[in-house]
Design a protein around this motif. Structure first.
Motif, PDB file in Angstrom:
ATOM      1  N   THR A  12       0.839  -1.191   0.000  1.00 48.31           N
ATOM      2  CA  THR A  12       0.000   0.000   0.000  1.00 48.31           C
ATOM      3  C   THR A  12       0.878   1.246   0.000  1.00 48.31           C
ATOM      4  O   THR A  12       2.052   1.201   0.374  1.00 48.31           O
ATOM      5  CB  THR A  12      -0.912   0.043   1.240  1.00 48.31           C
ATOM      6  N   THR A  13       0.306   2.352  -0.397  1.00 48.18           N
ATOM      7  CA  THR A  13       1.036   3.618  -0.388  1.00 48.18           C
ATOM      8  C   THR A  13       1.511   3.946   1.019  1.00 48.18           C
ATOM      9  O   THR A  13       2.639   4.399   1.212  1.00 48.18           O
ATOM     10  CB  THR A  13       0.152   4.755  -0.927  1.00 48.18           C
ATOM     11  N   THR A  17       5.416   4.477   1.991  1.00 45.90           N
ATOM     12  CA  THR A  17       5.840   5.742   2.591  1.00 45.90           C
ATOM     13  C   THR A  17       6.496   5.510   3.939  1.00 45.90           C
ATOM     14  O   THR A  17       7.521   6.117   4.259  1.00 45.90           O
ATOM     15  CB  THR A  17       4.635   6.684   2.749  1.00 45.90           C
TER      16      THR A  17
END
Length: 93
Positions: A12-13, A17
């Motif tokens: 997932t983003t 991140t």
């Protein structure tokens, strides 16, 4: 290949991140090419740092598929004409 070795990868983003040490800086948008190139070099250095750590860890855990994959990445980086010309010229910072 990571899944074959039983590794969990960020998907997932938010995960990408969280685990990334690469930086996005909006203030660089209008900078000259030399400054942008310095940032690219720093990002490559950060990536290589983690790839080398990954090799050491994978060797310790006997995950030789990952070791081979990471070594191919380093070989590509070291033999790439892009790295030999543009990036090495920018290492004077």
């Amino acid at each position: 290949m990571m899944l074959d070795e039983g590794e969990v990868i960020p998907t997932t983003t938010e995960e990408l991140t969280h685990y990334s040490m690469l930086e996005e800086k909006g203030c660089l948008k209008y900078e000259v090419g030399e400054v942008l190139l310095e940032q690219v070099v720093k990002d490559f250095d950060t990536q290589l740092l983690f790839i080398n750590k990954g090799i050491t860890l994978a060797e310790t855990e006997n995950k030789f598929g990952i070791v081979g994959f990471f070594k191919k990445i380093i070989y590509f980086y070291e033999t790439s004409n892009f790295c030999d010309t543009k990036l090495s010229r920018s290492r004077n910072f």
